[in-house]
Motif scaffolding. Structure first.
Motif, PDB file in Angstrom:
ATOM      1  N   ALA A  49     -21.494  43.927   6.064  1.00  0.00           N
ATOM      2  CA  ALA A  49     -20.301  44.208   5.469  1.00  0.00           C
ATOM      3  C   ALA A  49     -19.651  43.029   4.944  1.00  0.00           C
ATOM      4  CB  ALA A  49     -19.223  44.744   6.521  1.00  0.00           C
ATOM      5  N   LEU A  50     -19.669  41.762   5.579  1.00  0.00           N
ATOM      6  CA  LEU A  50     -19.012  40.484   5.138  1.00  0.00           C
ATOM      7  C   LEU A  50     -19.791  40.093   3.830  1.00  0.00           C
ATOM      8  CD1 LEU A  50     -17.568  38.989   8.158  1.00  0.00           C
ATOM      9  CD2 LEU A  50     -16.401  39.852   5.970  1.00  0.00           C
ATOM     10  N   ALA A  51     -21.101  40.007   3.708  1.00  0.00           N
ATOM     11  CA  ALA A  51     -22.166  39.796   2.786  1.00  0.00           C
ATOM     12  C   ALA A  51     -21.847  40.614   1.626  1.00  0.00           C
ATOM     13  CB  ALA A  51     -23.584  39.867   3.228  1.00  0.00           C
ATOM     14  N   PHE A  82     -19.055  42.391   0.849  1.00  0.00           N
ATOM     15  CA  PHE A  82     -17.693  42.187   0.289  1.00  0.00           C
ATOM     16  C   PHE A  82     -17.639  40.891  -0.521  1.00  0.00           C
ATOM     17  CE2 PHE A  82     -16.055  45.087   3.737  1.00  0.00           C
ATOM     18  CZ  PHE A  82     -16.024  46.141   3.016  1.00  0.00           C
ATOM     19  N   ALA A  83     -18.366  39.703  -0.065  1.00  0.00           N
ATOM     20  CA  ALA A  83     -18.637  38.702  -0.916  1.00  0.00           C
ATOM     21  C   ALA A  83     -19.098  38.905  -2.329  1.00  0.00           C
ATOM     22  CB  ALA A  83     -19.358  37.603  -0.367  1.00  0.00           C
ATOM     23  N   LEU A  84     -20.223  39.570  -2.443  1.00  0.00           N
ATOM     24  CA  LEU A  84     -20.613  40.123  -3.750  1.00  0.00           C
ATOM     25  C   LEU A  84     -19.519  40.657  -4.716  1.00  0.00           C
ATOM     26  CD1 LEU A  84     -24.095  41.306  -2.930  1.00  0.00           C
ATOM     27  CD2 LEU A  84     -23.533  39.494  -4.314  1.00  0.00           C
ATOM     28  N   ALA A  85     -18.834  41.713  -3.998  1.00  0.00           N
ATOM     29  CA  ALA A  85     -17.669  42.482  -4.402  1.00  0.00           C
ATOM     30  C   ALA A  85     -16.512  41.577  -5.139  1.00  0.00           C
ATOM     31  CB  ALA A  85     -17.282  43.502  -3.535  1.00  0.00           C
ATOM     32  N   ILE A  86     -16.177  40.591  -4.149  1.00  0.00           N
ATOM     33  CA  ILE A  86     -15.131  39.609  -4.598  1.00  0.00           C
ATOM     34  C   ILE A  86     -15.445  38.787  -5.873  1.00  0.00           C
ATOM     35  CG2 ILE A  86     -13.759  37.770  -3.706  1.00  0.00           C
ATOM     36  CD1 ILE A  86     -13.569  38.883  -1.183  1.00  0.00           C
ATOM     37  N   VAL A  87     -16.525  38.337  -5.853  1.00  0.00           N
ATOM     38  CA  VAL A  87     -16.942  37.280  -6.681  1.00  0.00           C
ATOM     39  C   VAL A  87     -17.218  38.072  -8.320  1.00  0.00           C
ATOM     40  CG1 VAL A  87     -17.839  35.535  -5.179  1.00  0.00           C
ATOM     41  CG2 VAL A  87     -19.442  37.090  -6.069  1.00  0.00           C
ATOM     42  N   SER A  88     -17.660  39.220  -8.252  1.00  0.00           N
ATOM     43  CA  SER A  88     -17.638  39.828  -9.325  1.00  0.00           C
ATOM     44  C   SER A  88     -16.366  40.337  -9.990  1.00  0.00           C
ATOM     45  CB  SER A  88     -18.749  41.149  -9.301  1.00  0.00           C
ATOM     46  OG  SER A  88     -18.253  41.972  -8.123  1.00  0.00           O
ATOM     47  N   TYR A  89     -15.242  40.414  -9.047  1.00  0.00           N
ATOM     48  CA  TYR A  89     -13.973  41.010  -9.473  1.00  0.00           C
ATOM     49  C   TYR A  89     -13.186  40.108  -9.900  1.00  0.00           C
ATOM     50  CZ  TYR A  89      -9.088  42.051  -8.296  1.00  0.00           C
ATOM     51  OH  TYR A  89      -7.757  41.983  -8.103  1.00  0.00           O
ATOM     52  N   THR A  90     -12.934  38.853  -9.243  1.00  0.00           N
ATOM     53  CA  THR A  90     -11.637  38.129  -9.450  1.00  0.00           C
ATOM     54  C   THR A  90     -11.881  37.078 -10.991  1.00  0.00           C
ATOM     55  OG1 THR A  90     -13.119  36.156  -8.068  1.00  0.00           O
ATOM     56  CG2 THR A  90     -11.076  37.339  -7.169  1.00  0.00           C
ATOM     57  N   PRO A  91     -12.932  36.856 -11.440  1.00  0.00           N
ATOM     58  CA  PRO A  91     -12.751  36.026 -12.743  1.00  0.00           C
ATOM     59  C   PRO A  91     -12.592  37.241 -13.755  1.00  0.00           C
ATOM     60  CG  PRO A  91     -14.664  35.398 -11.403  1.00  0.00           C
ATOM     61  CD  PRO A  91     -14.243  36.560 -10.825  1.00  0.00           C
ATOM     62  N   HIS A 113     -17.981  33.825   5.640  1.00  0.00           N
ATOM     63  CA  HIS A 113     -17.702  34.903   4.312  1.00  0.00           C
ATOM     64  C   HIS A 113     -17.080  34.043   3.435  1.00  0.00           C
ATOM     65  CE1 HIS A 113     -16.006  38.211   2.183  1.00  0.00           C
ATOM     66  NE2 HIS A 113     -14.914  37.649   2.236  1.00  0.00           N
ATOM     67  N   ILE A 114     -16.093  33.226   3.474  1.00  0.00           N
ATOM     68  CA  ILE A 114     -15.568  32.393   2.665  1.00  0.00           C
ATOM     69  C   ILE A 114     -16.583  31.616   1.925  1.00  0.00           C
ATOM     70  CG2 ILE A 114     -13.611  30.677   2.193  1.00  0.00           C
ATOM     71  CD1 ILE A 114     -12.172  31.839   4.467  1.00  0.00           C
ATOM     72  N   ILE A 115     -17.356  30.864   2.633  1.00  0.00           N
ATOM     73  CA  ILE A 115     -18.364  29.932   2.226  1.00  0.00           C
ATOM     74  C   ILE A 115     -19.373  30.614   1.230  1.00  0.00           C
ATOM     75  CG2 ILE A 115     -20.114  28.246   2.770  1.00  0.00           C
ATOM     76  CD1 ILE A 115     -18.354  27.593   5.313  1.00  0.00           C
ATOM     77  N   LEU A 116     -19.613  31.934   1.626  1.00  0.00           N
ATOM     78  CA  LEU A 116     -20.735  32.593   0.892  1.00  0.00           C
ATOM     79  C   LEU A 116     -20.063  32.848  -0.427  1.00  0.00           C
ATOM     80  CD1 LEU A 116     -23.359  33.994   0.759  1.00  0.00           C
ATOM     81  CD2 LEU A 116     -22.407  36.096   1.961  1.00  0.00           C
ATOM     82  N   CYS A 117     -18.668  33.437  -0.589  1.00  0.00           N
ATOM     83  CA  CYS A 117     -17.897  33.621  -1.749  1.00  0.00           C
ATOM     84  C   CYS A 117     -18.086  32.332  -2.472  1.00  0.00           C
ATOM     85  CB  CYS A 117     -16.547  33.805  -1.491  1.00  0.00           C
ATOM     86  SG  CYS A 117     -16.234  35.574  -0.603  1.00  0.00           S
ATOM     87  N   ALA A 118     -17.976  31.221  -2.107  1.00  0.00           N
ATOM     88  CA  ALA A 118     -18.175  29.957  -2.987  1.00  0.00           C
ATOM     89  C   ALA A 118     -19.519  29.686  -3.380  1.00  0.00           C
ATOM     90  CB  ALA A 118     -17.706  28.635  -1.880  1.00  0.00           C
TER      91      ALA A 118
END
Length: 445
Positions: A316-318, A320-329, A261-266
């Motif tokens: 779910a983790l896939a 959530f990876a989309l959700a996180i990378v669209s949220y943080t910046p 999940h962490i690597i997918l976020c990257a």
């Protein structure tokens, strides 16, 4: 990303190195303290709580220092030194007291770091570059964290592994501090009175911004969501799903899924940020809220269907990876856009405090649902999905307020000066600096 100012690249490289060290300890630290030193899980939990409390006060201190004559760069260097001390204190941990002391320094170091790091990016890039700048920094964070977690897994089984894990962590913070000290330019400071009463008045001024308060409430909701991934979902997969399906995931398998999940976020950070670049910050956050809702809904629906635990986790983790990378910046860039230049550090400090509040609220909620078990635990995810609708409504109201306020027209240039151009303040109330004119790209000419 090549158009970004050089300080943003330098800071991102430093964040990449420091997150490699964090990856060595984020999952494995508690395990080795319990299994190799012989501390109880309660001892480790209390130490983590102390670190969180120290981090809250450190975030408040960081915001004040960034907006004072001390400046953003010095605050960033202070965070690196405090974090380095914390890591090497944890290397020497042998009992509960030494664990407590090491965690206190580590928590304070991170608390000072986040507002200073975000304020450095906000000050060295103009507003049109902020989303790209924060995207690059988050990409560096995720990539470094993923590499650290993968590398740390090879050391966990070694005797006295905690000494190696935290020594590497301390070295990574030290490298970050050296890079920041040598390569980062000084940040232009805003002139204002440094009397304690005026420092307090700046905080009250920030807290009187109704738009900011609405955003902070929304951001606490987002951080509650993020906390569910790290604190609740692993326990759900390990304790609840097996009782429903009869199939179990080993702790090693769960660890591998979350590392993926962490690597997918990257991997997704740059392309997703480019894809939503045409959206305003509020619309990007609304899109993220919708994706979070979809992720929570998928856990609920797939659990009712009694699918394999690994299938639920991957889907779910896939999402959530989309959700996180669209949220943080977008979240960081939006706060930087709202903040008056003289209150930038305080605004970003309040933004960082949302994470502390979210992690204080989210894990207990998820824990109570897990303890209830069965349908209650499954229904918790549906409740989270429904809450995302409320978050999107609040973002709609925030967008309307922001449009009326006219702050979207705000444009500032990078405020950096060469070290040799600094004129030290004659007293606490004056800050005289000669600033080099920014180039069109936002860096120094």
């Amino acid at each position: 990303m090549r158009h970004l100012p050089k300080p943003v690249w330098i800071l991102s490289i430093g964040r990449f190195l420091s997150e490699i060290g964090t990856g060595f300890t984020v999952f494995y630290g508690p395990i080795v303290f319990v299994n190799q030193i012989g501390l109880s899980a309660t001892d480790v939990g209390v130490a983590v709580g102390v670190a969180s409390i120290g981090g809250i006060f450190a975030r408040i201190l960081s915001g004040s220092l960034c907006d004072s004559s001390w400046g953003t760069k010095r605050t960033l260097l202070l965070s690196g030194l405090v974090s380095t001390i914390g890591s090497f204190l944890l290397v020497m941990t042998h009992d509960f007291r030494s664990l407590l002391l090491g965690n206190l320094f580590a928590g304070m170091g991170l608390g000072i770091y986040w507002p200073a790091s975000e304020a450095t990016i906000a000050a060295t890039a103009d507003h049109s570059q902020h989303r790209d700048a924060y995207t690059l920094a988050r990409f560096a964070d995720n990539l470094g964290l993923g590499l650290g977690v993968i590398s740390g897994s090879a050391l966990v089984s070694i005797e006295n592994a905690y000494k190696y894990l935290f020594a590497i962590d301390g070295i990574s913070y030290l490298l970050f501090t050296i890079i920041a000290a040598i390569a980062l330019p000084h940040i232009r400071r805003i002139q204002h009175d440094e009397a304690p009463s005026h420092v307090a008045s700046r905080w009250f001024k920030a807290l009187g911004d109704r738009g900011l308060l609405l955003y902070l409430a929304i951001n606490v909701g987002f951080t509650v969501y993020v906390s569910q991934i790290q604190a609740t979902l692993p326990l759900y997969l390990n304790n609840v799903i097996p009782s429903m399906s009869g199939l179990t995931l080993t702790p090693e398998s769960i660890g591998a899924l979350f590392t993926g999940h962490i690597i997918l976020c990257a991997v997704l950070q740059l392309p997703i940020s480019r894809a939503i670049k045409s959206l305003s910050h509020v619309r990007a956050l609304s899109l993220s809220a919708a994706i979070w809702g979809l992720g929570f809904f998928s856990i609920w629906a797939l659990s009712l269907a009694q699918l394999l635990p690994v299938t639920i986790a991957i889907v779910a983790l896939a999402i959530f990876a989309l959700a996180i990378v669209s949220y943080t910046p977008s979240a960081s860039a939006f706060v930087a856009l709202m903040a008056p230049d003289e209150l930038r550090g305080i605004y970003l400090s309040l933004n960082s405090l949302c994470w502390a509040m979210g992690y204080a609220i989210g894990p207990p909620l998820g824990g109570m649902a897990i303890d209830a078990g069965g349908r209650t635990a499954i229904g918790f995810w549906l409740l989270m999905a429904v809450s995302s609708v409320g978050l999107m409504l609040a973002l709609y109201l925030l967008g309307r307020w922001f449009a009326r306020s006219g702050r979207g027209k705000k444009q500032t240039q990078a405020a950096i000066v060469a070290p040799e151009a600094i004129a030290e303040p004659d007293d606490a109330g004056s800050e005289c600096e000669a600033a080099a004119p920014p180039s069109p790209s936002g860096g120094r000419s």
